[in-house]
Scaffold this active site. Sequence first.
Site, PDB file in Angstrom:
ATOM      1  N   GLY A 130      -1.810   4.599   3.840  1.00  0.00           N
ATOM      2  CA  GLY A 130      -1.203   6.174   3.436  1.00  0.00           C
ATOM      3  C   GLY A 130       0.056   6.474   4.553  1.00  0.00           C
ATOM      4  O   GLY A 130       0.467   7.243   4.503  1.00  0.00           O
ATOM      5  N   ASN A 131       0.028   6.433   6.016  1.00  0.00           N
ATOM      6  CA  ASN A 131       0.712   6.613   6.922  1.00  0.00           C
ATOM      7  C   ASN A 131       2.171   6.068   7.167  1.00  0.00           C
ATOM      8  O   ASN A 131       2.478   6.519   7.844  1.00  0.00           O
ATOM      9  CB  ASN A 131      -0.081   6.169   8.571  1.00  0.00           C
ATOM     10  CG  ASN A 131      -0.218   4.628   8.364  1.00  0.00           C
ATOM     11  OD1 ASN A 131      -0.807   3.570   7.924  1.00  0.00           O
ATOM     12  ND2 ASN A 131      -0.014   3.584  10.077  1.00  0.00           N
ATOM     13  N   LYS A 155     -15.094   8.160  -7.294  1.00  0.00           N
ATOM     14  CA  LYS A 155     -13.641   8.533  -6.274  1.00  0.00           C
ATOM     15  C   LYS A 155     -13.310   9.810  -6.395  1.00  0.00           C
ATOM     16  O   LYS A 155     -12.812  10.058  -7.595  1.00  0.00           O
ATOM     17  CB  LYS A 155     -12.928   7.684  -6.962  1.00  0.00           C
ATOM     18  CG  LYS A 155     -11.298   7.703  -6.176  1.00  0.00           C
ATOM     19  CD  LYS A 155     -10.906   7.041  -4.486  1.00  0.00           C
ATOM     20  CE  LYS A 155      -9.918   7.268  -4.293  1.00  0.00           C
ATOM     21  NZ  LYS A 155      -9.751   6.840  -2.715  1.00  0.00           N
ATOM     22  N   LYS A 210      -5.373   0.782  -4.014  1.00  0.00           N
ATOM     23  CA  LYS A 210      -3.765   0.446  -3.623  1.00  0.00           C
ATOM     24  C   LYS A 210      -4.111  -1.350  -3.707  1.00  0.00           C
ATOM     25  O   LYS A 210      -2.930  -2.291  -3.304  1.00  0.00           O
ATOM     26  CB  LYS A 210      -2.906   0.927  -3.778  1.00  0.00           C
ATOM     27  CG  LYS A 210      -3.202   1.315  -1.657  1.00  0.00           C
ATOM     28  CD  LYS A 210      -2.360   1.523  -0.463  1.00  0.00           C
ATOM     29  CE  LYS A 210      -2.806   0.659   0.369  1.00  0.00           C
ATOM     30  NZ  LYS A 210      -3.753   0.970   1.250  1.00  0.00           N
ATOM     31  N   LYS A 236     -10.090  -3.672   1.956  1.00  0.00           N
ATOM     32  CA  LYS A 236      -8.919  -4.765   2.442  1.00  0.00           C
ATOM     33  C   LYS A 236      -9.219  -5.895   3.047  1.00  0.00           C
ATOM     34  O   LYS A 236      -9.144  -6.230   2.168  1.00  0.00           O
ATOM     35  CB  LYS A 236      -8.395  -3.753   3.548  1.00  0.00           C
ATOM     36  CG  LYS A 236      -7.581  -2.487   3.777  1.00  0.00           C
ATOM     37  CD  LYS A 236      -6.920  -2.392   4.669  1.00  0.00           C
ATOM     38  CE  LYS A 236      -6.513  -0.801   5.098  1.00  0.00           C
ATOM     39  NZ  LYS A 236      -6.121  -0.552   3.470  1.00  0.00           N
TER      40      LYS A 236
HETATM   41  P1  ADP Z   1      -4.985   3.359   4.834  1.00  0.00           P
HETATM   42  O1  ADP Z   1      -4.169   4.728   3.704  1.00  0.00           O
HETATM   43  O2  ADP Z   1      -3.937   2.292   5.576  1.00  0.00           O
HETATM   44  O3  ADP Z   1      -5.580   2.560   3.472  1.00  0.00           O
HETATM   45  P2  ADP Z   1      -7.335   3.218   5.799  1.00  0.00           P
HETATM   46  O4  ADP Z   1      -7.851   5.165   6.329  1.00  0.00           O
HETATM   47  O5  ADP Z   1      -7.978   3.354   4.043  1.00  0.00           O
HETATM   48  O6  ADP Z   1      -6.161   3.862   5.265  1.00  0.00           O
HETATM   49  O7  ADP Z   1      -8.132   1.899   6.345  1.00  0.00           O
HETATM   50  C1  ADP Z   1      -7.464   2.030   7.431  1.00  0.00           C
HETATM   51  C2  ADP Z   1      -8.578   3.186   8.074  1.00  0.00           C
HETATM   52  O8  ADP Z   1     -10.494   2.058   8.475  1.00  0.00           O
HETATM   53  C3  ADP Z   1      -8.726   3.384   9.794  1.00  0.00           C
HETATM   54  O9  ADP Z   1      -7.952   4.066  10.092  1.00  0.00           O
HETATM   55  C4  ADP Z   1      -9.768   2.941  10.555  1.00  0.00           C
HETATM   56  O10 ADP Z   1     -10.547   4.223  10.986  1.00  0.00           O
HETATM   57  C5  ADP Z   1     -10.826   2.286   9.439  1.00  0.00           C
HETATM   58  N1  ADP Z   1     -12.254   0.978   9.495  1.00  0.00           N
HETATM   59  C6  ADP Z   1     -13.261   0.799   9.129  1.00  0.00           C
HETATM   60  N2  ADP Z   1     -13.692   0.262   9.781  1.00  0.00           N
HETATM   61  C7  ADP Z   1     -12.802  -0.555  10.176  1.00  0.00           C
HETATM   62  C8  ADP Z   1     -13.155  -1.669  10.404  1.00  0.00           C
HETATM   63  N3  ADP Z   1     -13.534  -2.569  11.083  1.00  0.00           N
HETATM   64  N4  ADP Z   1     -11.876  -2.204  11.738  1.00  0.00           N
HETATM   65  C9  ADP Z   1     -10.463  -1.349  11.666  1.00  0.00           C
HETATM   66  N5  ADP Z   1     -10.794  -0.698  11.166  1.00  0.00           N
HETATM   67  C10 ADP Z   1     -11.494   0.457  10.397  1.00  0.00           C
HETATM   68 MG    MG Z   2      -7.251   2.899   2.200  1.00  0.00          MG
END
Ligand code: ADP
Ligand code: MG
Length: 312
Positions: free
Chosen positions: A11-12, A129, A214, A276
């Site tokens: 998203g960023n 969701k 995604k 992820k």
């Molecule tokens: P994106 O839009 O890239 O999918 P998300 O917010 O879904 O972003 O996922 C990234 C976030 O996952 C990070 O900002 C972090 O706060 C969170 N996160 C949760 N658990 C972990 C972990 N174990 N290690 C790193 N980040 C984590």
């Molecule tokens: Mg995400």
Amino acid sequence: MANRVVIALGGNAILKPNQEATLEVQLDNVKVSAELVAKIEELNYEIVLTHGNGPQVGNILRQNEEAKDVVPPFPLDVCNAESQGFIGYMLEQSLKNSLETKGLTSNVITLLTQTEVSAEDEAFANPNKPIGIFYSEEEAKQMEQEKNWVMMEDAGRGYRRVVPSPQPKAIHGVDSIVKLLNQNTIVIAGGGGGIPVVRNEDGLLKGIEAVIDKDRTGKKLAEQIDASVFMMLTDVSNVYINYGKENQEKLETISVKQAQQYMDEGHFADGSMGPKMEAAIAFAAQGKTAIICSLEEADQALLGRAGTRITG
Ligand code: ADP
Ligand code: MG
């Protein structure tokens, strides 16, 4: 054959937290993201780019909702298609500009992508969701009756619609994507998880009210085009165990087995790092490489100098 990579932008890459979702702001972010993707093209990879659409599709839903008395609202599959078009356009133009500035001749094509899911997916029995705007309790009841929506209370902030988030079963158009890759073309596909479609009783495709993660779609795409690497670019430099705690520890190169053990121990939050890591493990288990890293360090991570790498 050049190495093939699927890159999933978080998203960023398009909109950062607390930014206003104007076109200018999003385009400025996308230009920076495109510059980073162009660096990967310089490393001589065949690239398929995919991306999230959470805030953008949220705003499209809101536009639909606010204007519902004037213009009939469209269902979620169409809203996804709109967001793929809008985000794909920004990415395609910015990436082409970055490539030309570097003297690279690759083309960039956005493919509106349908992602087929199974009508029997258990997610349809358990929509979870949250999407779109917040409603009062009274409005929420009305939506349940009028539109057959499932509404859920969201952390004391009001009620939101919840929809199924089924697993992607097949990404459509993959043969064409591979042909384009063979012709010096970067393909933007599967944005926002792709347009959710199912087969009806006659075996014909039709859109459905759902959203697809995604990172799961990116993994499926990577499998179907036989990519050697699947990268998820996000807003943290690495995956951590004990994330956010005093004893948090950065993960660099880890095996599928090690990653699975950390997953089972609950180190990765549902709805962010969880999906992820789930996608990374399943992809790497096929003898391939999955990378989770920050947007800024994508090229370094591909060279093995940054990020978290899960190897099969
Ligand atoms: P994106 O839009 O890239 O999918 P998300 O917010 O879904 O972003 O996922 C990234 C976030 O996952 C990070 O900002 C972090 O706060 C969170 N996160 C949760 N658990 C972990 C972990 N174990 N290690 C790193 N980040 C984590
Ligand atoms: Mg995400």
